[in-house]
Design a protein around this motif. Sequence first.
Motif, PDB file in Angstrom:
ATOM      1  N   ALA A 229      11.142  33.401  44.489  1.00 20.45           N
ATOM      2  CA  ALA A 229      11.980  34.936  44.652  1.00 20.45           C
ATOM      3  C   ALA A 229      12.198  34.536  46.335  1.00 20.45           C
ATOM      4  O   ALA A 229      11.586  34.319  46.954  1.00 20.45           O
ATOM      5  N   VAL A 230      13.630  34.533  46.462  1.00 20.86           N
ATOM      6  CA  VAL A 230      14.256  34.651  47.869  1.00 20.86           C
ATOM      7  C   VAL A 230      15.206  35.553  48.285  1.00 20.86           C
ATOM      8  O   VAL A 230      16.268  35.959  47.408  1.00 20.86           O
ATOM      9  N   ASN A 231      14.882  36.444  49.306  1.00 22.03           N
ATOM     10  CA  ASN A 231      15.920  37.241  49.763  1.00 22.03           C
ATOM     11  C   ASN A 231      16.102  36.915  51.021  1.00 22.03           C
ATOM     12  O   ASN A 231      15.400  36.303  51.780  1.00 22.03           O
ATOM     13  N   VAL A 232      17.548  37.541  51.646  1.00 22.69           N
ATOM     14  CA  VAL A 232      17.895  37.182  53.039  1.00 22.69           C
ATOM     15  C   VAL A 232      18.044  38.162  53.810  1.00 22.69           C
ATOM     16  O   VAL A 232      18.812  39.169  53.236  1.00 22.69           O
ATOM     17  N   VAL A 233      17.683  38.304  55.187  1.00 22.00           N
ATOM     18  CA  VAL A 233      18.233  39.344  56.029  1.00 22.00           C
ATOM     19  C   VAL A 233      18.959  38.739  57.240  1.00 22.00           C
ATOM     20  O   VAL A 233      18.480  37.467  57.537  1.00 22.00           O
ATOM     21  N   LYS A 234      20.132  39.360  57.479  1.00 26.43           N
ATOM     22  CA  LYS A 234      20.917  38.645  58.412  1.00 26.43           C
ATOM     23  C   LYS A 234      20.880  39.527  59.602  1.00 26.43           C
ATOM     24  O   LYS A 234      21.036  40.738  59.815  1.00 26.43           O
ATOM     25  N   HIS A 235      20.362  38.664  60.709  1.00 24.49           N
ATOM     26  CA  HIS A 235      20.165  39.404  61.958  1.00 24.49           C
ATOM     27  C   HIS A 235      21.385  38.945  62.896  1.00 24.49           C
ATOM     28  O   HIS A 235      21.429  37.771  63.147  1.00 24.49           O
ATOM     29  N   ILE A 236      21.991  39.740  63.403  1.00 26.17           N
ATOM     30  CA  ILE A 236      23.399  39.867  64.223  1.00 26.17           C
ATOM     31  C   ILE A 236      23.211  39.741  65.554  1.00 26.17           C
ATOM     32  O   ILE A 236      22.708  40.923  65.932  1.00 26.17           O
TER      33      ILE A 236
END
Lengths: 177, 886
Positions: free
Chosen positions: B655-662
């Motif tokens: 299970a993989v999810n991604v968080v985008k850090h700007i």
Amino acid sequence: MELCPSIKNILLLDSEGNRVAVKYYSDDWQTNSAKEAFERAVFTKTQKTNARTEAEITMFDNYIVVYKFVQDLHFFVTGGENENEIILATVLQGFFDAVGLLLRGNEDKKEALENLDLILLCLDEIVDGGVILETDANVIAGKVDSHSMDAGAPLSEQTITQALATAREHLTRSLLQ
Amino acid sequence: MAQPLVKKDDDRDDEADYSPFLGIEKGAVLQEARVFNDPQLDPRRCSQVITKLLYLLNQGETFTKVEATEVFFAVTKLFQSKDIGLRRMVYVMIKELSPSADEVIIVTSSLMKDMTSKTDMYRANAIRVLCRITDGTLLTQIERYLKQAIVDKNPVVASAALVSGIHLLQTNPEIVKRWSNEVQEAVQSRAALVQFHALALLHQIRQNDRLAVNKLVSSLTKGSVRSPLAQCLLIRYTSQVIRESANTQAGDRPFYDFLEGCLRHKAEMVIFEAARAITELNGVTTRELTPAITVLQLFLSSSKPVLRFAAVRTLNKVAMTHPMAVTNCNIDMESLISDQNRSIATLAITTLLKTGNESSVDRLMKQITNFMSDIADEFKIVVVEAIRSLCLKFPLKHRSLMNFLSNILREEGGFDYKKAIVDSIVILIRDIPEAKETGLLHLCEFIEDCEFTYLSTQILHFLGIEGPKTSDPSKYIRYIYNRVHLENATVRAAAVSTLAKFGAMVDTLKPRIFVLLRRCLFDNDDEVRDRATLYLNTLGGDGAVVQTGEDVKEFLFGSLDIPLVNLENSLKNYEPSEESFDIYSVPREVKTQPLAEKKAPGKKPTGLGAPPAGPPSTVDAYEKLLSSIPEFANFGKLFKSSAPVELTEAETEYAVNVVKHIFDGHVVFQYNCTNTIPEQLLENVTVIVDASEAEEFAEVASKPLRSLPYDSPGQTFVAFEKPEGIPAVGKFSNMLRFIVKEVDPSTGEAEDDGVEDEYQLEELEVVAADYILKVGVSNFRNAWESMGADCERIDEYGLGPRESLAEAVNAVIDLLGMQPCEGTEVVPNNSRSHTCLLSGVYIGNVKVLVRLQFGLDGPKDVAMKLAVRSEDEAVSDAIHEIVASG
């Protein structure tokens, strides 16, 4: 598990809130001081009420407590907040009446302490690990008060009194059924 | 000296009851326990010693490990005696001592002998003891006997085995599950309690098999269950089945007839259990409720307090959802107000308050007033809260209800009780405009004589907000200024602030307020003097009747537009240096947690306390995490972190999810990975990102995850460089790459050799919304006006056919990633047009406001007018760009 009626504790205190005999079936009170604090709270909350003719009931800290007093003995049964109040009251009544039978009507603290073995056995027969074992006072008292020899023991080892006791027990059993 | 001492002793002797355990001492009792070893046992004496030991344990005494072991071994000798009474005590003693595994072995054979004894009492008790102290290995040895015991013809033995089964199911489910044939047979037992215990165990064995439970319930509800306790269980199982099948069934509720039939059972506990089950049915109808209410009503006039309590407590719950159904019981309920049992009386009153109608309010209040004086604070709080809801329901009755509250406010009471009353008055003032002035005066009178600093300061603060808006603000000044004379420093400081608020808001009062504030300059407390000085200098006008500037008001009394949690964290992280603390560096984003918010039960009135704090922010957690990684440390300040985006389907191997850090010039993807295969260990986990469809991005760093064991999530990061300050967008495809090693599930050790493997993940997009922070404004119109039309851009768009207006509104909000203001994200049903207000902060710290006007054009087509105002034309254009390309 949560669907099965469960008893959190059964308390028998004296008229000053001291323990005569208590039995906890739940992990809600881990230490002896937690238990004593609960007993004190229950006692102060209920001591002014008149619970001598009918069992009384109160609710606090998300517990339901049903209780009944006689002379200087205070009987309590505690259950969770969603428990059926009448089931708790039935357990209380079973305990109360069984102690009455075992102490032969002399329900007071002195008599209770002198027969503490009977009271402890009585607690042991009412609830096992929170599950209700028996609520009929006559059956509870009958199970506790069976002082007789092991039926397997040779008759020659039994004294006359013991033989009589055995006979009496058999008789009461057949009457109860 | 000696005499009184002796006398005291005498007194105690007279008073103290005789107790057989007087002066009992642990050491001595342990010595006495040696009689257990006598070759010629005296059962009576041994019983007494055990009783003493149990008494000690019962009083809270503890035995050391050594003592417990000694007692245990001594007690095991007592199995030689044939005395039943003594044997019973031995059983209880062993259970109390809860022996260790190697000690258990000593008694196992004795207990197993008793388990097969001809004496029922021995069999029953030996089973209970053995099952209590045993572990899994022994259980297989005695399983055969337990199965026999379950179907034993003696009910005590059968119950003992069944109850032990209930306990063992928690620790050794696989063994107990093998007994279901015997348990099923026991359910048919003629003995009441055996049936109860068997039913409880059978249901627990099958509880995860919905079909089996269904079958169990349908067969038993047809037959006759003898024991009232078993019948109660069956009712609980039935309501569970009803709950779970509710969605699939239409028309008549299954099993309702069974529940209704139980209302005519002869045992009160069953009647009550059934009535309660009916009231708790999902979406219960009035027709279904009526018979249950009728039996509960009968209970209300029972002579037994327990029945009255049970009934009134249940009706109280029903009154929350179906007040009309309970009104029939009102007469019985009113007589319960004088019930000896105060719990019953309180429940009766609060039920009446919920079901009462407007005409009965006054009569009810009269009854309650008498009642309030003799109940405990905790009950009073319940009543106060009920009165508050009643007042909100019948605003016309505010006069008598407010009077009641102010009367009880003047009486004795603890902090929690007083706070409940004050909170209630505050809520009523806010929600019922007519009640405002009287309510404020009640509060003023209360602080004249209030012993709680917290309440005084809160009320003063509240007066500062509401007082200036009333018709005659000057009449509150006296109450406030009195506090400056008579109170402690905390309250004095609060009073000074309140005075200043009156001065700032009400220009005519300003000269007089200045006189009062000047007097405060001589206070002996620093804080009070500081506040007075600050206000005197900033309000300006030297006490003349002039208007106070907006910017001054904003500075002094404006709300802090930074979430307090964020400010607190930034201050904690700030290290004293040459550079002073920059309040603008505090992140403004409040992490929204839509799930958690949905769960929160409705809108709760918060009373005096500050408006509910924003949900706890995870921004700081991210910030901390990222700044701890050296590769990313020089990227500067984190602008925004997105919500996690799932890159895998649910229930896949990984299970993989991604968080985008700007960041200003960088983007970091944080991949949260979970390995769901127990037989695998992943090592050197990286994500290979293909950025060919994201031209402006260039990969600069990647941080692999060294090891990813089963079920413990880990993170791997990939960082990209992008043009600074530009909202670059693009698509990224991802591939999970790792070395997989087999794990032996029994030992948990991984093999040495691994195989390299890959796992395709879904694509990920960086969109324009990632560059906009959700930041709300409290007054959109003000913000809109003050922003001015300089950089305004207006255009119209056709959104094409849409499912509904609400769906179109939500789509645009999601696309822009901005904060809806003033609840305008909610579209009323059947409306043909809607205006939605959004606000946010664009990358580079540019404030943006958006006004969206939607209209239905034809049956399904939605048209939208988009007006954007911001501090920068380019940003306004960028917003249009997002919509145009979205």
